[in-house]
Design an enzyme around this catalytic site. Structure first.
Site, PDB file in Angstrom:
ATOM      1  N   SER A   1      -9.657   2.061   2.946  1.00 45.75           N
ATOM      2  CA  SER A   1      -8.754   2.807   2.098  1.00 45.75           C
ATOM      3  C   SER A   1      -7.765   1.947   1.327  1.00 45.75           C
ATOM      4  CB  SER A   1      -7.986   3.820   2.950  1.00 45.75           C
ATOM      5  OG  SER A   1      -7.138   3.164   3.876  1.00 45.75           O
TER       6      SER A   1
ATOM      7  N   LYS B   1       0.860  -1.184   0.000  1.00 46.48           N
ATOM      8  CA  LYS B   1       0.000   0.000   0.000  1.00 46.48           C
ATOM      9  C   LYS B   1       0.895   1.233   0.000  1.00 46.48           C
ATOM     10  CE  LYS B   1      -3.813   2.077   2.670  1.00 46.48           C
ATOM     11  NZ  LYS B   1      -4.685   1.919   3.862  1.00 46.48           N
TER      12      LYS B   1
ATOM     13  N   SER C   1      -9.812  -0.373   7.170  1.00 41.97           N
ATOM     14  CA  SER C   1      -9.235  -0.307   5.816  1.00 41.97           C
ATOM     15  C   SER C   1      -8.560  -1.556   5.300  1.00 41.97           C
ATOM     16  CB  SER C   1      -8.262   0.857   5.721  1.00 41.97           C
ATOM     17  OG  SER C   1      -8.989   2.042   5.547  1.00 41.97           O
TER      18      SER C   1
HETATM   19  N1  GLN Z   1     -13.098   4.451   6.456  1.00 43.95           N
HETATM   20  C1  GLN Z   1     -12.389   4.866   7.621  1.00 43.95           C
HETATM   21  C2  GLN Z   1     -11.915   6.281   7.463  1.00 43.95           C
HETATM   22  O1  GLN Z   1     -12.202   6.861   6.476  1.00 43.95           O
HETATM   23  C3  GLN Z   1     -11.244   3.944   7.922  1.00 43.95           C
HETATM   24  C4  GLN Z   1     -10.052   4.174   7.100  1.00 43.95           C
HETATM   25  C5  GLN Z   1      -8.872   3.364   7.521  1.00 43.95           C
HETATM   26  O2  GLN Z   1      -9.020   2.363   8.203  1.00 43.95           O
HETATM   27  N2  GLN Z   1      -7.703   3.846   7.148  1.00 43.95           N
HETATM   28  O3  GLN Z   1     -11.273   6.846   8.300  1.00 43.95           O
END
Ligand code: GLN
Length: 485
Positions: free
Chosen positions: A151, A76, A175
């Site tokens: 994400s 990532k 995420s």
């Molecule tokens: N969807 C969540 C956010 O927007 C989690 C994102 C994540 O785990 N990085 O913060």
């Protein structure tokens, strides 16, 4: 075909010299190139990859027994890497190159893995659909009109499309789990502190955790064993627990396993198709000898406001480093230092990142700190207490990862709150720092994959992976792949 092999099979094929690390790397690089329209990768560098592959082949020839020697992986783009650019999905870091590798990247390289490139993600890991990336969305390989989740959307799509046998992701509020669920793959977020955060571009430091995403629990166990471990000199929140072999309990019998089913995870907002797949998975567990226990996590709904106060608060502080001075973007035209800061940040950050910085600054400001931030911290503790209570009655907790299958690209793009609400089932474990995973358990509307979430107690990863592995021995959802792949 090489891309049909999973990590465990690749390890064997490489050791038996049926395939070389160079061949494997070349094969995946060609696939990545051919499927660039998926948007999963932000950077490749064949020369760097092939050099790593040749080095792995030399180690194999010398009888090196590193556990993942020669197996390709992609990271990532939130992990900094020396051999590839790092952007965190943001214009702010376009063209940035780190002078060092993140600890996770380094540990997997020590284990012998060969890096294929960097994967698209929501900007600074903020989002649930990968549409917040400054470099364009990622398409879901199961239906290219849908989001892959976020994400870590590029990560999940790459595994589902067989562009890499394994990838890294990060999970702050879901995420790893949610994109794994949306793309029909397996992913695990370990207990907070298991994996080093050094070199992982910070979003919300008290929540951020790295973890592997692959096709099976067996592969995830193998990867997690190399990825985790203390890093006391470089991450003060990394735990002083020794490295573990997470594969050790994979085949343990599930007879007598108590699976807690939180009733709050099956409320009104849960789509019927997802619910049906989860119910079938729970029935499968009963067949495997587990017993289901009705439990309550009464503050599940509160995890949304709590998370969306704490995460932006930490983000507003973490992202203050992007000021145009030390690294990344700097505005071309400005009058003085303050103007340079303002223009740099206005140009470099996307809309969602700005929204969170503003929210975070607000909840931390004098006069609002007590009402929002402090209150959220208190409820965060209560959410952790609810889990502690629940784990007196059960060994693992099971439920959906997300309320629906992957939605259409653009569907929630103009409605941040709708997207926040869809995080309801992943946020509680994140706030409590507990390990959680997503296991493919069926298909819903439009033939889209559904993931079962398993949440473990602190340090319960081996147990989780065992429960997931036994499920995968009895089902074939994790073996299915999108049409044409
Ligand atoms: N969807 C969540 C956010 O927007 C989690 C994102 C994540 O785990 N990085 O913060």
């Amino acid at each position: 075909m090489i891309h049909d092999l999973d990590v465990t099979q690749l390890v064997g094929a490489l050791r038996r010299r049926e395939v070389s690390a160079l061949e494997a790397a070349q094969h995946f690089l060609a696939r990545i190139e051919a499927q660039s329209d998926l948007g999963a990768f932000l950077a490749t560098d064949p020369e760097a990859t092939l050099a790593q592959a040749r080095a792995a082949d030399a180690r194999l020839a010398a009888g090196d027994t590193a556990p993942l020697l020669g197996v390709p992986i992609a990271h990532k783009d939130i992990f900094v890497t020396r051999d590839f650019p790092t952007t965190a999905g943001s214009r702010m870091l376009a063209g940035y190159r780190s002078p060092f590798d993140a600890t996770v990247v380094d540990r997997l390289a020590q284990a012998g893995m060969v890096t294929l490139g960097k994967l698209n993600c929501d900007e600074f890991a903020m989002g649930s659909s990968n549409e917040n990336s400054a470099f364009g969305p990622v398409k879901n390989p199961w239906d290219r009109a849908r989001v892959p989740g976020g994400s870590s959307g590029g990560s999940a799509a790459a595994v589902a499309a067989r562009l890499a046998p394994a990838v890294t992701g990060t999970d702050t509020g879901g995420s790893i789990r949610q994109p794994a669920s949306f793309c029909g793959i397996t992913g695990i977020k370990p207990t907070y502190g298991r994996a080093s955060r050094y070199g992982m571009i910070a979003y919300a430091s008290s929540l951020d955790q790295a973890g592997p995403m692959a096709r099976s629990a067996q592969d995830c166990a193998l990867l997690l064993s190399s990825l985790c471990g203390p890093d006391p000199d470089r991450d003060s929140t990394s735990l002083e627990v020794p490295t573990e072999d997470f594969s050790r309990a994979l085949n343990d019998d599930l007879t007598g396993l108590r699976i807690g089913v939180p009733r709050e995870f099956f409320g009104e907002g849960l789509a019927a198709d997802v619910r049906a797949a989860i119910d079938a998975a729970l029935a499968q567990y009963q067949k495997l000898g587990a017993t289901l226990v009705d439990i309550t996590l009464p503050r599940t709904e509160l995890s949304i406001p709590v998370y969306y106060v704490i995460a932006p608060a930490e983000a507003s502080s973490n992202l203050s480093r992007f000021d145009g001075v030390k690294f990344g973007h700097r505005a071309k035209h400005y009058t003085d230092l303050l103007d340079m800061y303002k223009k740099t940040r206005a140009e470099g950050f996307g809309e969602e990142v700005k929204r969170r910085i503003m929210t975070g600054t607000y909840v931390l400001s004098h006069g609002y700190y007590d009402a929002y931030y402090l209150q959220a911290q208190k409820i965060r503790r209560m959410i952790a207490d609810d889990f502690r209570q629940a784990f007196t009655q059960c060994d693992v907790i099971a439920g959906p990862v997300a309320p629906s299958v992957a939605w259409a690209l653009g569907d929630k793009a103009d409605d941040p709150v709708a997207s926040y609400l869809a995080d309801i089932y992943t946020l509680p474990a994140s706030l409590a720092g507990l390990p959680g995973m997503s296991v493919p358990c069926g298909f819903g509307a439009g033939g889209m994959p559904v993931g079962l979430q398993l949440i473990g107690n602190y340090f319960g990863e081996a147990r989780l992976l065992n429960a997931a592995h036994r499920f995968q021995q009895a089902t074939d959802f994790h073996l299915r792949k999108p049409e044409g792949v």
